[in-house]
Enzyme design. Structure first.
Site, PDB file in Angstrom:
ATOM      1  N   MET A  11       0.822  -1.211   0.000  1.00  0.00           N
ATOM      2  CA  MET A  11       0.000   0.000   0.000  1.00  0.00           C
ATOM      3  C   MET A  11       0.857   1.262   0.000  1.00  0.00           C
ATOM      4  SD  MET A  11      -3.390  -0.633   2.279  1.00  0.00           S
ATOM      5  CE  MET A  11      -3.997   0.976   1.827  1.00  0.00           C
ATOM      6  N   THR A  16      -2.139   4.257  -7.820  1.00  0.00           N
ATOM      7  CA  THR A  16      -3.186   5.042  -8.478  1.00  0.00           C
ATOM      8  C   THR A  16      -2.605   6.288  -9.132  1.00  0.00           C
ATOM      9  OG1 THR A  16      -4.855   4.218  -6.925  1.00  0.00           O
ATOM     10  CG2 THR A  16      -5.392   6.219  -8.142  1.00  0.00           C
ATOM     11  N   ASP A  88      -7.873  -0.091 -11.720  1.00  0.00           N
ATOM     12  CA  ASP A  88      -7.418   0.271 -10.381  1.00  0.00           C
ATOM     13  C   ASP A  88      -7.857  -0.799  -9.386  1.00  0.00           C
ATOM     14  OD1 ASP A  88      -6.085   2.114  -8.672  1.00  0.00           O
ATOM     15  OD2 ASP A  88      -8.005   2.872  -7.959  1.00  0.00           O
ATOM     16  N   GLU A  89      -7.105  -0.965  -8.303  1.00  0.00           N
ATOM     17  CA  GLU A  89      -7.422  -1.947  -7.247  1.00  0.00           C
ATOM     18  C   GLU A  89      -7.671  -3.333  -7.846  1.00  0.00           C
ATOM     19  OE1 GLU A  89      -6.861  -1.106  -4.338  1.00  0.00           O
ATOM     20  OE2 GLU A  89      -7.190   1.048  -4.176  1.00  0.00           O
TER      21      GLU A  89
END
Length: 206
Positions: A11, A16, A88-89
């Site tokens: 993380m 992003t 994303d993600e």
């Protein structure tokens, strides 16, 4: 030749931000992109992709049982040719959706750039990450740093006191108040109950 790219990290490595920069690069050259984001992560608002440093863009939110190839085909039918799909993600993809992304590449000849976590707070692969690692044409680690100064490769889920949480569902949406990226050595110490993690993140003085 179109390829499936998987950019993975712990993380707060800037996944992003990198995605949005890639999308901007395409748009700057007059090319069209489609950004996909899982609906379950709506911290910035549904259908919005936002980075911690303030960059944001509209995206197409999808559910776990949606067909991503069909979404891409519908977007092309409505808006014209696509030059790139960005996800994303991507750790929240299911196995079938990763396969559908390979179809976007192989059958539609559109490059796909997927960004996500590799492992969860237990050190285990997410489903989406597992199959992206298996099937992507190109793998690239986006690096970040642990408070110890070493490279961070793992994620700890913490409580309000900064102590490791080792039980619970794999998916629990949260940011800096819930997760901290650490090195493997620090992960072992924190999960073993040897200390706590300071959660407060200083603001970059711009």
């Amino acid at each position: 030749m179109a390829k499936l790219y998987f950019y993975y990290s712990a993380m707060n490595a800037g996944k992003t931000t990198t995605l949005l920069q890639s999308a901007y690069n395409y748009h700057e050259r007059g090319m069209r992109t489609l950004i996909l984001t899982p609906r379950l992560d709506h911290r910035a608002g549904e259908g919005v992709v936002a980075s911690r440093i303030g960059l944001r863009a509209n995206a197409r939110a999808f559910e776990r049982d949606d067909d991503l190839l069909a979404i891409v085909d519908a977007d092309i039918a409505a808006r014209g040719a696509l030059d790139c799909v960005l996800v994303d993600e991507a750790q929240f993809l299911c196995k079938a959706q990763v396969w559908q992304l390979t179809d976007v590449v192989d059958r539609r000849r559109i490059p796909v750039l997927a960004y996500g976590l590799r492992t969860d707070f237990r050190g285990e692969l997410f489903e989406g990450s597992q199959y992206l690692l298996a099937w992507a044409d190109h793998l690239d680690e986006i690096k970040t740093i642990c408070h110890s100064g070493s490279k961070a490769t793992m994620v700890v889920r913490v409580d309000e006191h900064g102590r490791a949480v080792t039980d619970g569902p794999q998916v629990e949406i949260g940011g800096n108040e819930r997760y901290v990226s650490v090195s493997r050595a620090e992960y072992k110490k924190i999960v073993a109950g040897e200390g706590r993690i300071e959660l407060q993140q200083p603001v970059l003085p711009l």
